[in-house]
Design a protein around this motif. Structure first.
Motif, PDB file in Angstrom:
ATOM      1  N   THR A   7      -8.608 -17.280  46.537  1.00  0.00           N
ATOM      2  CA  THR A   7      -9.388 -17.651  45.361  1.00  0.00           C
ATOM      3  C   THR A   7      -9.514 -16.459  44.419  1.00  0.00           C
ATOM      4  O   THR A   7      -9.846 -15.357  44.850  1.00  0.00           O
ATOM      5  N   GLY A   8      -9.225 -16.679  43.134  1.00  0.00           N
ATOM      6  CA  GLY A   8      -9.351 -15.576  42.192  1.00  0.00           C
ATOM      7  C   GLY A   8      -8.955 -15.977  40.782  1.00  0.00           C
ATOM      8  O   GLY A   8      -8.520 -17.109  40.533  1.00  0.00           O
ATOM      9  N   PHE A   9      -9.108 -15.027  39.864  1.00  0.00           N
ATOM     10  CA  PHE A   9      -8.783 -15.262  38.454  1.00  0.00           C
ATOM     11  C   PHE A   9      -8.292 -13.945  37.848  1.00  0.00           C
ATOM     12  O   PHE A   9      -8.760 -12.862  38.218  1.00  0.00           O
ATOM     13  N   GLU A  11      -6.384 -12.301  33.926  1.00  0.00           N
ATOM     14  CA  GLU A  11      -5.885 -12.539  32.572  1.00  0.00           C
ATOM     15  C   GLU A  11      -5.229 -11.280  32.041  1.00  0.00           C
ATOM     16  O   GLU A  11      -5.539 -10.159  32.464  1.00  0.00           O
ATOM     17  N   GLU A  24      -3.537 -16.553  31.298  1.00  0.00           N
ATOM     18  CA  GLU A  24      -4.656 -16.723  32.225  1.00  0.00           C
ATOM     19  C   GLU A  24      -4.120 -17.374  33.496  1.00  0.00           C
ATOM     20  O   GLU A  24      -3.375 -18.349  33.425  1.00  0.00           O
ATOM     21  N   SER A  26      -5.263 -18.483  37.713  1.00  0.00           N
ATOM     22  CA  SER A  26      -6.300 -18.633  38.741  1.00  0.00           C
ATOM     23  C   SER A  26      -5.639 -19.198  39.984  1.00  0.00           C
ATOM     24  O   SER A  26      -4.529 -19.750  39.925  1.00  0.00           O
ATOM     25  N   SER A  27      -6.307 -19.070  41.113  1.00  0.00           N
ATOM     26  CA  SER A  27      -5.734 -19.613  42.349  1.00  0.00           C
ATOM     27  C   SER A  27      -6.831 -20.132  43.260  1.00  0.00           C
ATOM     28  O   SER A  27      -7.968 -19.649  43.228  1.00  0.00           O
ATOM     29  N   VAL A  63      -1.462 -21.521  42.568  1.00  0.00           N
ATOM     30  CA  VAL A  63      -1.632 -20.634  41.416  1.00  0.00           C
ATOM     31  C   VAL A  63      -1.406 -21.448  40.140  1.00  0.00           C
ATOM     32  O   VAL A  63      -0.310 -21.968  39.905  1.00  0.00           O
ATOM     33  N   GLY A  65      -2.051 -21.688  35.772  1.00  0.00           N
ATOM     34  CA  GLY A  65      -2.265 -20.805  34.633  1.00  0.00           C
ATOM     35  C   GLY A  65      -1.741 -21.397  33.340  1.00  0.00           C
ATOM     36  O   GLY A  65      -1.161 -22.481  33.317  1.00  0.00           O
ATOM     37  N   LEU A 145      -5.661 -10.979  39.202  1.00  0.00           N
ATOM     38  CA  LEU A 145      -5.849 -12.025  40.210  1.00  0.00           C
ATOM     39  C   LEU A 145      -5.782 -11.436  41.607  1.00  0.00           C
ATOM     40  O   LEU A 145      -6.611 -11.758  42.474  1.00  0.00           O
ATOM     41  N   ARG A 149      -8.663 -11.433  44.476  1.00  0.00           N
ATOM     42  CA  ARG A 149      -8.386 -12.012  45.798  1.00  0.00           C
ATOM     43  C   ARG A 149      -8.656 -10.988  46.904  1.00  0.00           C
ATOM     44  O   ARG A 149      -9.133 -11.334  47.982  1.00  0.00           O
TER      45      ARG A 149
END
Length: 293
Positions: A7-9, A11, A24, A26-27, A63, A65, A145, A149
């Motif tokens: 899990t993460g983000f 940019e 951008e 995210s996962s 993933v 984006g 990201l 994570r």
């Protein structure tokens, strides 16, 4: 190396020669690596580049984006209106409205929102130049990201170590109680014989054999050894430099199988209570493990 969450983000952005690229990503957790990064329609040829960069960084997770390409002045490009498609929409909608006796309240704003009627396209884009900027922007986003994570993974590791310590304590408790199982069975059996006035049978060979068979059936020493081994392997994996999510999930299944056998073989109230608590805590661990790369 610590655990990595799925899990993460992140940019990132890059600009040059009148073009600005923003990314951008995210996962979330997923058993396999699933990549879904949306590119502008006129740059779909760069999808392979995106796929390769993501695969070089991650092995599991979904993933997602979006890539935005704008002119340096902030405009997204030229607005294109598909009048023919809009006409087809209007004709079809009005026929359906008449058939269903609905009000004809179509307006320009409503038509503009229909899929494909209005698009924004950048003209004369140099794919090679955009590719360079995309690599820079996506690289920054992926590093962000990965950093998130890793931070999430560190928190997960701390939580898992605490829960594994609880399981260790439960295994030790069961190990202390295990020798009392056969003794308790023997005492209850002799008590029932005495209550029935058959205490002279206590030394009967058949009774002695029955007690020996019960002791053998209720022996959980092998299961306890395997539980200790699985817990130790789990702790070692928490510091592995490689992705360990699948292996941890497998070990959780093995721990459940062993503790379930302990509960079945050692049919004793106190051990059963510990087994139930062990399963409850193990289920919480399995939920956390599902989010580990």
């Amino acid at each position: 190396m610590a655990l990595k969450s799925m899990t993460g983000f992140g940019e990132g952005a890059a600009a040059g020669e009148g073009i600005h690229v923003a990314v951008e990503v995210s996962s979330v957790n997923r058993k396999q690596l699933d990549i879904n990064v949306n590119l502008p329609r006129n740059l779909v040829t760069l999808d392979a580049q995106v796929q390769n960069m993501v695969r070089a960084e991650f092995t599991r997770g979904r993933v997602s984006g979006i890539v935005r390409v704008e002119n340096a002045d902030g405009s997204a490009g030229a607005v294109k209106i598909d009048a023919k498609l809009a006409g087809q929409y209007v004709e079809g909608i009005r026929k359906t409205a008449a058939k269903l006796k609905l009000a004809d309240d179509l307006g320009a704003e409503t038509i503009a929102r229909l899929p494909g009627v209005v698009t924004v396209e950048q003209e004369n884009l140099d794919a090679g130049h955009v590719s360079t900027l995309l690599e820079q922007a996506l690289g920054k986003a992926l590093r962000g990201l990965a950093k998130m994570r890793a931070a999430e993974g560190k928190a997960l590791e701390k939580d898992l170590r605490g829960r594994l310590a609880l399981l260790d304590g439960m295994v030790k408790t069961v190990a202390k109680l295990a020798p009392t199982v056969a003794v308790g069975y023997r005492e209850k059996l002799f008590q029932r014989l005495e209550e029935a006035g058959l205490q002279e049978l206590a030394a009967d060979e058949r009774i002695v054999k029955e007690i020996a068979l019960f002791a053998d059936r209720s022996d959980i020493s092998e299961e306890l050894t395997r539980l200790k081994s699985h817990l130790e392997q789990t702790r070692l994996l928490l510091r592995s430099p490689e992705p360990v999510g699948r292996t941890l999930d497998f070990l959780c299944q093995e721990l459940f199988r062993e503790i379930n056998t302990v509960g079945s073989k050692a049919n004793e109230v106190e051990i059963t209570r510990v087994v139930v608590a062990f399963k409850t805590e193990l289920e919480r661990i399995r939920e956390q493990v599902q989010n580990i790369e």
